[in-house]
Design an enzyme around this catalytic site. Structure first.
Site, mmCIF file in Angstrom:
data_model
loop_
_atom_site.group_PDB
_atom_site.id
_atom_site.type_symbol
_atom_site.label_atom_id
_atom_site.label_comp_id
_atom_site.label_asym_id
_atom_site.label_seq_id
_atom_site.Cartn_x
_atom_site.Cartn_y
_atom_site.Cartn_z
ATOM 1 N N GLN A 99 -13.928 9.528 -14.948
ATOM 2 C CA GLN A 99 -15.001 9.093 -15.996
ATOM 3 C C GLN A 99 -15.631 7.787 -15.088
ATOM 4 O OE1 GLN A 99 -12.912 8.481 -20.160
ATOM 5 N NE2 GLN A 99 -11.360 8.386 -18.464
ATOM 6 N N ASN A 100 -15.464 7.573 -13.944
ATOM 7 C CA ASN A 100 -15.817 6.337 -13.274
ATOM 8 C C ASN A 100 -17.345 6.938 -12.667
ATOM 9 O OD1 ASN A 100 -13.655 4.972 -14.187
ATOM 10 N ND2 ASN A 100 -12.557 4.956 -12.306
ATOM 11 N N VAL A 101 -18.231 5.789 -12.525
ATOM 12 C CA VAL A 101 -19.316 6.172 -11.777
ATOM 13 C C VAL A 101 -19.441 5.236 -10.654
ATOM 14 C CG1 VAL A 101 -20.496 6.427 -14.095
ATOM 15 C CG2 VAL A 101 -20.471 4.297 -13.130
ATOM 16 N N HIS A 117 -19.146 11.494 -15.522
ATOM 17 C CA HIS A 117 -20.024 10.399 -16.265
ATOM 18 C C HIS A 117 -20.957 9.858 -15.437
ATOM 19 C CE1 HIS A 117 -17.028 9.115 -19.727
ATOM 20 N NE2 HIS A 117 -17.871 10.096 -19.860
HETATM 21 P P1 OAD Z 1 -11.772 1.333 -20.340
HETATM 22 O O1 OAD Z 1 -12.283 0.105 -20.149
HETATM 23 O O2 OAD Z 1 -11.891 1.810 -21.911
HETATM 24 O O3 OAD Z 1 -10.038 1.288 -20.334
HETATM 25 C C1 OAD Z 1 -9.480 1.081 -18.960
HETATM 26 C C2 OAD Z 1 -7.870 1.187 -19.064
HETATM 27 O O4 OAD Z 1 -7.426 0.842 -17.821
HETATM 28 C C3 OAD Z 1 -7.315 0.314 -20.135
HETATM 29 O O5 OAD Z 1 -6.559 1.269 -20.878
HETATM 30 C C4 OAD Z 1 -6.547 -0.650 -19.523
HETATM 31 O O6 OAD Z 1 -5.170 -0.946 -19.992
HETATM 32 C C5 OAD Z 1 -6.212 0.063 -18.096
HETATM 33 N N1 OAD Z 1 -6.019 -0.707 -16.789
HETATM 34 C C6 OAD Z 1 -6.541 -1.970 -16.393
HETATM 35 N N2 OAD Z 1 -5.923 -2.126 -15.342
HETATM 36 C C7 OAD Z 1 -5.312 -1.198 -14.819
HETATM 37 C C8 OAD Z 1 -4.334 -0.941 -13.698
HETATM 38 N N3 OAD Z 1 -4.544 -2.152 -12.700
HETATM 39 N N4 OAD Z 1 -3.588 0.089 -13.561
HETATM 40 C C9 OAD Z 1 -3.661 0.890 -14.685
HETATM 41 N N5 OAD Z 1 -4.257 0.753 -15.603
HETATM 42 C C10 OAD Z 1 -5.136 -0.140 -15.848
HETATM 43 O O7 OAD Z 1 -12.078 2.422 -19.405
HETATM 44 P P2 OAD Z 1 -12.381 4.109 -19.761
HETATM 45 O O8 OAD Z 1 -11.305 4.598 -20.378
HETATM 46 O O9 OAD Z 1 -12.750 4.568 -18.266
HETATM 47 O O10 OAD Z 1 -18.429 5.682 -20.536
HETATM 48 O O11 OAD Z 1 -13.619 4.221 -20.512
HETATM 49 C C11 OAD Z 1 -14.222 5.485 -20.947
HETATM 50 C C12 OAD Z 1 -15.669 5.321 -20.721
HETATM 51 O O12 OAD Z 1 -16.161 4.141 -21.648
HETATM 52 C C13 OAD Z 1 -16.256 4.836 -19.496
HETATM 53 O O13 OAD Z 1 -16.525 6.264 -18.583
HETATM 54 C C14 OAD Z 1 -17.612 4.560 -19.941
HETATM 55 C C15 OAD Z 1 -17.240 3.565 -21.144
HETATM 56 O O14 OAD Z 1 -18.331 3.413 -21.888
HETATM 57 C C16 OAD Z 1 -19.734 5.675 -20.366
HETATM 58 O O15 OAD Z 1 -20.172 4.969 -19.559
HETATM 59 C C17 OAD Z 1 -20.467 7.123 -20.755
#
Ligand code: OAD
Length: 247
Positions: A99-101, A117
């Site tokens: 999902q990362n850009v 994304h």
């Molecule tokens: P989030 O910011 O929602 O979630 C990040 C997750 O990573 C959280 O559950 C943290 O607990 C976990 N985390 C943090 N540090 C970590 C580490 N070192 N190792 C393992 N896990 C860790 O990010 P996404 O789920 O990617 O969309 O968010 C999804 C989408 O929401 C993104 O792609 C973006 C955003 O709005 C768009 O831009 C369309």
């Protein structure tokens, strides 16, 4: 703590699908979206991550993307990204969905990445739709323009309210349906349809493992949780596969 079931599965895995989210880049210093330190606790998605916002104030959106690009360019992949490169080399049927850009999977050396994304390093023209990659879109002086038609460029990312690239999502869904093992890494599993992929994998009989520093909306559904940092856990999983290949 890796269970004996997961260890045994890794030793014979032939089909592996991985979904990554912002958390995999956290150890590179790229801010995540949710959580106390997340971008969405400081900025409002409705003001920055949708097309209406871009039309209203392209300067602001470009400033925001340049700010994020600067952070990303000043850092690099971490051991979690590199571990996924090894998975691609070791497992016959391996699919990496992100999902990362932030482009860090490609920079680490992953060859095939299904970017749901988009990618912050790519742009396209709003008028002629042509891609405009590798251009420096600094907005110090003026908004970035298409070199073909002069139209306004936008980042090639998926904003709220926009469709995911259908073909890429279908490839990801197919991989989720056919894999034996599915790893959901560093994602809060809050944004659909991406968050539906681990559920799809579960429905089709895969063993689903969540790697995260915190609990998520799908933690109660997965087969196993590896609680901790992706950059520490993933190299351990790679080691298990590597050792099994040496036998
Ligand atoms: P989030 O910011 O929602 O979630 C990040 C997750 O990573 C959280 O559950 C943290 O607990 C976990 N985390 C943090 N540090 C970590 C580490 N070192 N190792 C393992 N896990 C860790 O990010 P996404 O789920 O990617 O969309 O968010 C999804 C989408 O929401 C993104 O792609 C973006 C955003 O709005 C768009 O831009 C369309």
């Amino acid at each position: 703590m890796i269970s004996s079931a997961l260890r045994a599965l890794l030793q014979r895995v032939e089909s592996l699908c991985v979904l990554t989210g912002a958390g995999i880049s956290a150890e590179s210093g790229v801010p995540t979206f949710r959580g106390a330190e997340g971008l969405w606790s400081k900025f409002k998605p409705q003001e920055l991550a949708n097309f209406e916002a871009f039309k209203r104030n392209p300067e602001l959106i470009w400033e925001w993307y340049n700010y994020r690009k600067k952070i990303i360019r000043e850092t690099g992949p971490n051991p979690a990204h590199y571990a996924l490169v090894r998975f691609e080399e070791l497992v016959t049927d391996f699919t990496l969905v992100t999902q990362n850009v932030d482009n860090l999977h490609f920079r680490a050396g992953s060859k095939k990445v299904l970017e749901l994304h988009g990618n912050i390093e790519r742009n396209f023209c709003l008028d002629c739709r042509k891609d405009a990659d590798n251009v420096d879109v600094s907005v110090d002086k003026k908004l970035p323009q298409c070199s073909f038609c002069g139209g306004l460029l936008r980042p090639a990312v998926v904003w709220f309210g926009e469709m995911l690239p259908a073909e890429i999502f279908e490839q990801a869904a197919e991989a989720a349906r056919r894999c034996q093992l599915f790893l959901t890494i560093g994602t809060s599993a809050a944004v659909y349809p991406a968050a539906g992929l681990p559920l799809m994998a579960l429905q089709h009989g895969a063993y689903v493992v969540e790697i995260n520093t915190e609990k998520t909306d799908i933690s109660h559904l997965v087969n196993e949780i590896l609680s901790g940092k992706a950059g520490e856990i993933l190299p351990e999983l790679v080691k298990i596969i590597e050792e099994s290949k040496q036998k």
